[in-house]
Each structure stands twice: as C-alpha cells, then as structure tokens.
Design a protein around this motif. Structure first.
Motif, PDB file in Angstrom:
ATOM      1  N   MET A   1     -36.428  20.869 -17.441  1.00  0.00           N
ATOM      2  CA  MET A   1     -35.592  20.093 -16.655  1.00  0.00           C
ATOM      3  C   MET A   1     -34.227  20.445 -16.822  1.00  0.00           C
ATOM      4  O   MET A   1     -33.654  20.590 -17.932  1.00  0.00           O
ATOM      5  CB  MET A   1     -36.027  18.700 -16.939  1.00  0.00           C
ATOM      6  N   SER A   2     -33.479  20.717 -15.670  1.00  0.00           N
ATOM      7  CA  SER A   2     -32.166  21.241 -15.669  1.00  0.00           C
ATOM      8  C   SER A   2     -31.152  19.648 -16.014  1.00  0.00           C
ATOM      9  O   SER A   2     -31.369  18.796 -15.042  1.00  0.00           O
ATOM     10  CB  SER A   2     -31.511  21.900 -14.599  1.00  0.00           C
ATOM     11  N   ARG A   3     -30.128  19.928 -16.929  1.00  0.00           N
ATOM     12  CA  ARG A   3     -28.981  18.804 -16.650  1.00  0.00           C
ATOM     13  C   ARG A   3     -27.731  19.504 -16.969  1.00  0.00           C
ATOM     14  O   ARG A   3     -27.490  20.583 -17.267  1.00  0.00           O
ATOM     15  CB  ARG A   3     -29.312  18.012 -17.907  1.00  0.00           C
ATOM     16  N   ARG A   4     -26.602  18.719 -16.203  1.00  0.00           N
ATOM     17  CA  ARG A   4     -25.249  19.228 -16.176  1.00  0.00           C
ATOM     18  C   ARG A   4     -24.368  18.209 -17.014  1.00  0.00           C
ATOM     19  O   ARG A   4     -24.664  17.237 -17.387  1.00  0.00           O
ATOM     20  CB  ARG A   4     -24.670  19.000 -14.805  1.00  0.00           C
ATOM     21  N   HIS A   5     -23.604  19.258 -18.019  1.00  0.00           N
ATOM     22  CA  HIS A   5     -22.816  18.417 -19.083  1.00  0.00           C
ATOM     23  C   HIS A   5     -21.335  19.001 -18.573  1.00  0.00           C
ATOM     24  O   HIS A   5     -21.211  20.012 -18.377  1.00  0.00           O
ATOM     25  CB  HIS A   5     -23.100  18.770 -20.564  1.00  0.00           C
ATOM     26  N   HIS A   6     -20.515  17.932 -18.600  1.00  0.00           N
ATOM     27  CA  HIS A   6     -18.995  18.131 -18.282  1.00  0.00           C
ATOM     28  C   HIS A   6     -18.113  17.888 -19.440  1.00  0.00           C
ATOM     29  O   HIS A   6     -18.275  16.874 -20.269  1.00  0.00           O
ATOM     30  CB  HIS A   6     -18.647  17.373 -17.037  1.00  0.00           C
ATOM     31  N   PHE A   7     -17.113  18.631 -19.758  1.00  0.00           N
ATOM     32  CA  PHE A   7     -15.928  18.829 -20.728  1.00  0.00           C
ATOM     33  C   PHE A   7     -14.678  18.924 -20.072  1.00  0.00           C
ATOM     34  O   PHE A   7     -14.707  19.777 -18.847  1.00  0.00           O
ATOM     35  CB  PHE A   7     -16.412  19.691 -21.541  1.00  0.00           C
ATOM     36  N   HIS A   8     -13.659  18.283 -20.908  1.00  0.00           N
ATOM     37  CA  HIS A   8     -12.243  18.542 -20.227  1.00  0.00           C
ATOM     38  C   HIS A   8     -11.554  18.353 -21.188  1.00  0.00           C
ATOM     39  O   HIS A   8     -11.535  18.014 -22.188  1.00  0.00           O
ATOM     40  CB  HIS A   8     -12.069  17.394 -19.059  1.00  0.00           C
ATOM     41  N   ILE A   9     -10.119  19.113 -20.992  1.00  0.00           N
ATOM     42  CA  ILE A   9      -9.028  18.951 -21.876  1.00  0.00           C
ATOM     43  C   ILE A   9      -7.720  19.444 -21.324  1.00  0.00           C
ATOM     44  O   ILE A   9      -7.798  20.099 -20.335  1.00  0.00           O
ATOM     45  CB  ILE A   9      -9.175  20.103 -23.217  1.00  0.00           C
ATOM     46  N   ASP A  10      -6.573  18.840 -21.616  1.00  0.00           N
ATOM     47  CA  ASP A  10      -5.386  19.338 -21.024  1.00  0.00           C
ATOM     48  C   ASP A  10      -4.528  20.178 -21.969  1.00  0.00           C
ATOM     49  O   ASP A  10      -4.741  19.862 -23.189  1.00  0.00           O
ATOM     50  CB  ASP A  10      -4.482  17.946 -20.927  1.00  0.00           C
ATOM     51  N   HIS A  11      -4.496  21.323 -21.383  1.00  0.00           N
ATOM     52  CA  HIS A  11      -3.626  22.287 -22.363  1.00  0.00           C
ATOM     53  C   HIS A  11      -2.404  22.896 -21.798  1.00  0.00           C
ATOM     54  O   HIS A  11      -2.488  23.573 -20.581  1.00  0.00           O
ATOM     55  CB  HIS A  11      -4.621  23.476 -23.057  1.00  0.00           C
ATOM     56  N   LEU A  12      -1.314  22.969 -22.595  1.00  0.00           N
ATOM     57  CA  LEU A  12      -0.074  23.455 -21.813  1.00  0.00           C
ATOM     58  C   LEU A  12       0.281  23.021 -20.263  1.00  0.00           C
ATOM     59  O   LEU A  12       0.803  23.700 -19.477  1.00  0.00           O
ATOM     60  CB  LEU A  12       0.148  24.849 -21.839  1.00  0.00           C
ATOM     61  N   GLY A  13       0.036  21.571 -20.117  1.00  0.00           N
ATOM     62  CA  GLY A  13       0.104  20.971 -18.789  1.00  0.00           C
ATOM     63  C   GLY A  13      -0.707  21.530 -17.914  1.00  0.00           C
ATOM     64  O   GLY A  13      -0.606  21.257 -16.564  1.00  0.00           O
ATOM     65  N   HIS A  14      -2.033  22.082 -18.172  1.00  0.00           N
ATOM     66  CA  HIS A  14      -2.921  22.351 -17.050  1.00  0.00           C
ATOM     67  C   HIS A  14      -4.322  21.790 -17.585  1.00  0.00           C
ATOM     68  O   HIS A  14      -4.725  21.645 -18.898  1.00  0.00           O
ATOM     69  CB  HIS A  14      -3.116  24.024 -17.398  1.00  0.00           C
ATOM     70  N   SER A  15      -5.171  21.633 -16.503  1.00  0.00           N
ATOM     71  CA  SER A  15      -6.313  21.063 -16.841  1.00  0.00           C
ATOM     72  C   SER A  15      -7.453  21.983 -16.946  1.00  0.00           C
ATOM     73  O   SER A  15      -7.599  23.041 -16.020  1.00  0.00           O
ATOM     74  CB  SER A  15      -6.677  20.181 -15.358  1.00  0.00           C
ATOM     75  N   VAL A  16      -8.231  22.149 -18.060  1.00  0.00           N
ATOM     76  CA  VAL A  16      -9.287  22.778 -18.292  1.00  0.00           C
ATOM     77  C   VAL A  16     -10.699  22.221 -18.491  1.00  0.00           C
ATOM     78  O   VAL A  16     -10.577  21.130 -19.118  1.00  0.00           O
ATOM     79  CB  VAL A  16      -8.878  23.808 -19.520  1.00  0.00           C
ATOM     80  N   SER A  17     -11.585  22.445 -17.202  1.00  0.00           N
ATOM     81  CA  SER A  17     -12.687  21.824 -17.475  1.00  0.00           C
ATOM     82  C   SER A  17     -13.926  22.721 -17.769  1.00  0.00           C
ATOM     83  O   SER A  17     -13.817  23.992 -17.074  1.00  0.00           O
ATOM     84  CB  SER A  17     -12.981  20.969 -16.048  1.00  0.00           C
ATOM     85  N   ALA A  18     -15.164  22.297 -18.111  1.00  0.00           N
ATOM     86  CA  ALA A  18     -16.122  23.025 -18.181  1.00  0.00           C
ATOM     87  C   ALA A  18     -17.467  22.182 -17.795  1.00  0.00           C
ATOM     88  O   ALA A  18     -17.459  21.216 -17.933  1.00  0.00           O
ATOM     89  CB  ALA A  18     -16.368  23.651 -19.590  1.00  0.00           C
ATOM     90  N   THR A  19     -18.226  23.039 -17.107  1.00  0.00           N
ATOM     91  CA  THR A  19     -19.633  22.422 -16.823  1.00  0.00           C
ATOM     92  C   THR A  19     -20.675  23.434 -17.306  1.00  0.00           C
ATOM     93  O   THR A  19     -20.807  24.601 -17.277  1.00  0.00           O
ATOM     94  CB  THR A  19     -19.799  22.365 -15.248  1.00  0.00           C
ATOM     95  N   VAL A  20     -21.528  22.757 -18.104  1.00  0.00           N
ATOM     96  CA  VAL A  20     -22.500  23.248 -18.832  1.00  0.00           C
ATOM     97  C   VAL A  20     -23.957  22.988 -18.114  1.00  0.00           C
ATOM     98  O   VAL A  20     -24.247  21.776 -18.286  1.00  0.00           O
ATOM     99  CB  VAL A  20     -22.545  23.299 -20.320  1.00  0.00           C
TER     100      VAL A  20
END
Length: 93
Positions: A1-20
């Motif tokens: 079964m497939s599942r999505r996990h989301h992660f986020h951080i702000d670094h140097l004034g920019h939004s960095v997001s990851a979806t696994v």
C-alpha cells in the motif's frame, strides 16, 4: 500500500518541502518555494540524497536526505555552508 509523507523547513528565507511516497517503489520529490527542484527514487538501501539550489544571490546548494524506511520516513536538510543537519518537520496533510 502506498502512502505519502510530507516534510517542511524554512531555510535562508525559502520554503523547502519534501514529499516521500512509500510503497512498492519509493519516490521523493523536493520543492523549493513551491516549485519542484528535485526528484529521486531510492535504491535498496531505502535512503536517497537529493541536491537542490535555493534561489539566493548567488544560488545556495543544499542537500535533502530522505530515509524512506524501515519505519516512519524522515527527512534532513544539510546546508553546505555550515554542514549542520536540520531535521525537517513532518506535516500531517
């Protein structure tokens, strides 16, 4: 079964997001300020490192390491300037 996990951080004034996306074949997508800048499929070791650039002047290279398993996935941002790992916070959506 497939599942999505989301992660986020702000670094140097920019939004960095990851979806696994876990499942039979894991997929990792990295977004900077809402635009996809990196994409990878982990090998059998269940982790992958994705280099991305932040749109600073000059551009700043950072690396996101996604660990897709075993267990709950997690993501860490590595800034090349200081080398300090920063854990990306999981998002519930």
């Amino acid at each position: 079964m497939s599942r999505r996990h989301h992660f986020h951080i702000d670094h140097l004034g920019h939004s960095v997001s990851a979806t696994v996306q876990t499942g039979h074949r894991a997929v990792v997508e990295i977004l900077v300020d809402g635009k996809e800048t990196g994409h990878a499929r982990p090998d059998d070791d269940r982790s992958v490192t994705v280099p991305v650039e932040l749109p600073t002047d000059p551009p700043t290279t950072v690396t996101v390491r996604a660990i897709t398993g075993p267990g709950t996935p997690r993501c860490v941002l590595y800034a090349t300037a200081d080398g300090e790992p920063q854990v990306m916070a999981p998002r519930p959506y």
